[in-house]
Design a protein around this motif. Structure first.
Motif, PDB file in Angstrom:
ATOM      1  N   GLU A  15     111.289 103.047  45.897  1.00  0.00           N
ATOM      2  CA  GLU A  15     110.657 101.806  45.463  1.00  0.00           C
ATOM      3  C   GLU A  15     111.440 100.576  45.931  1.00  0.00           C
ATOM      4  O   GLU A  15     111.682  99.637  45.177  1.00  0.00           O
ATOM      5  N   GLN A  17     112.431  97.209  48.377  1.00  0.00           N
ATOM      6  CA  GLN A  17     111.740  96.025  48.895  1.00  0.00           C
ATOM      7  C   GLN A  17     111.243  96.276  50.321  1.00  0.00           C
ATOM      8  O   GLN A  17     110.205  95.756  50.719  1.00  0.00           O
ATOM      9  N   LYS A  20     108.017  97.954  49.961  1.00  0.00           N
ATOM     10  CA  LYS A  20     107.010  96.973  49.524  1.00  0.00           C
ATOM     11  C   LYS A  20     106.486  96.186  50.714  1.00  0.00           C
ATOM     12  O   LYS A  20     105.266  96.011  50.869  1.00  0.00           O
ATOM     13  N   PHE A  24     102.735  96.047  52.479  1.00  0.00           N
ATOM     14  CA  PHE A  24     102.049  94.770  52.706  1.00  0.00           C
ATOM     15  C   PHE A  24     101.627  94.645  54.171  1.00  0.00           C
ATOM     16  O   PHE A  24     100.480  94.279  54.471  1.00  0.00           O
ATOM     17  N   SER A 112     117.535  89.996  50.393  1.00  0.00           N
ATOM     18  CA  SER A 112     117.312  89.399  49.073  1.00  0.00           C
ATOM     19  C   SER A 112     117.804  87.958  49.035  1.00  0.00           C
ATOM     20  O   SER A 112     117.512  87.220  48.113  1.00  0.00           O
ATOM     21  N   GLU A 146     112.299  89.316  47.145  1.00  0.00           N
ATOM     22  CA  GLU A 146     111.727  89.562  45.818  1.00  0.00           C
ATOM     23  C   GLU A 146     110.642  88.545  45.446  1.00  0.00           C
ATOM     24  O   GLU A 146     109.805  88.814  44.588  1.00  0.00           O
ATOM     25  N   THR A 147     110.639  87.384  46.122  1.00  0.00           N
ATOM     26  CA  THR A 147     109.716  86.302  45.750  1.00  0.00           C
ATOM     27  C   THR A 147     108.492  86.201  46.647  1.00  0.00           C
ATOM     28  O   THR A 147     107.643  85.332  46.419  1.00  0.00           O
ATOM     29  N   ASN A 150     104.191  89.741  47.181  1.00  0.00           N
ATOM     30  CA  ASN A 150     104.067  90.532  45.952  1.00  0.00           C
ATOM     31  C   ASN A 150     102.630  90.751  45.490  1.00  0.00           C
ATOM     32  O   ASN A 150     102.389  91.609  44.646  1.00  0.00           O
ATOM     33  N   SER A 151     101.683  89.976  46.010  1.00  0.00           N
ATOM     34  CA  SER A 151     100.286  90.128  45.594  1.00  0.00           C
ATOM     35  C   SER A 151      99.389  89.684  46.737  1.00  0.00           C
ATOM     36  O   SER A 151      99.867  89.294  47.801  1.00  0.00           O
ATOM     37  N   ASP A 159     106.127  81.677  50.849  1.00  0.00           N
ATOM     38  CA  ASP A 159     105.382  82.935  50.899  1.00  0.00           C
ATOM     39  C   ASP A 159     104.255  82.832  51.926  1.00  0.00           C
ATOM     40  O   ASP A 159     104.048  83.737  52.743  1.00  0.00           O
TER      41      ASP A 159
END
Length: 198
Positions: A15, A17, A20, A24, A112, A146-147, A150-151, A159
């Motif tokens: 899991e 980053q 992730k 994406f 990060s 981390e920022t 994410n969606s 972003d």
């Protein structure tokens, strides 16, 4: 023309980053209609044995089959103490010419903080030698990871900027993949004298 693109999430952590961001980018490849079903190799979820282990029928055999079919790759590395992570370095001693030779690859650094560039320089300097992977002159560095990503909606200006840069970089990768299609098959390395890089 839909391409076969494989993303390699190089972190050894589950899991991560890196995973992730790989997920994406895989969705963006589909949204941009560059790849119908991107493959993802997550070294945190299914790690490789430390080379030189024999893994002809294990996880490496599955990865090798996926890579041999790829037209291009996206290689993601977190920055650990200014270096590329060990799981990804181990991946490159497993992978050879048959899997990666003359295939274009987009390097993606994950940080990060404000770093992320050093591992990409490290991979450019050493990981291509025997496998002959062809790194693009473009790269992507996802900072403050981390920022961002994410969606489905961007969380702000930074972003949005990295998402736009990611889309552009993936489009460039697709152009290289089309230009270098079947290059591996057109260049023979049957002569053992030239099997390894210099």
């Amino acid at each position: 023309m839909s391409l076969n693109i494989v993303l390699v999430a190089g972190s050894s952590q589950a899991e991560s980053q890196s995973a992730k961001v790989a997920a994406f980018l895989a969705k963006r490849l589909q949204a941009l209609q560059l790849c119908t079903t991107p493959g993802i190799i997550d070294l945190g979820l299914a790690p490789l044995p430390l080379w030189p282990a024999s893994d002809d029928h294990g996880i490496w055999a599955d990865y090798a089959a996926l890579l041999r079919e790829a037209d291009a790759l996206v290689v993601l590395t977190p920055e650990w103490h200014g270096m590329a992570c060990p799981a990804l370095k181990n991946f490159f001693v497993h992978a050879g010419y048959r899997e990666l030779g003359h295939k274009p690859a987009l390097l993606v650094g994950i940080s990060s903080g404000q770093g992320g560039a050093y591992p990409l320089s490290e991979l450019r300097a050493s990981s291509y030698k025997n496998c002959r992977i062809c790194y693009l002159p473009e790269q992507l560095i996802v900072r403050q990871v981390e920022t961002v990503m994410n969606s489905t909606q961007s969380a702000g200006a930074e972003d949005l900027r990295i998402r736009r840069r990611a889309d552009w970089s993936l489009t460039v990768l697709a152009e290289y993949a089309r230009a270098l299609a079947n290059m591996n098959a057109r260049i023979s390395i049957d002569d053992p004298e030239f099997a390894n890089g210099m």
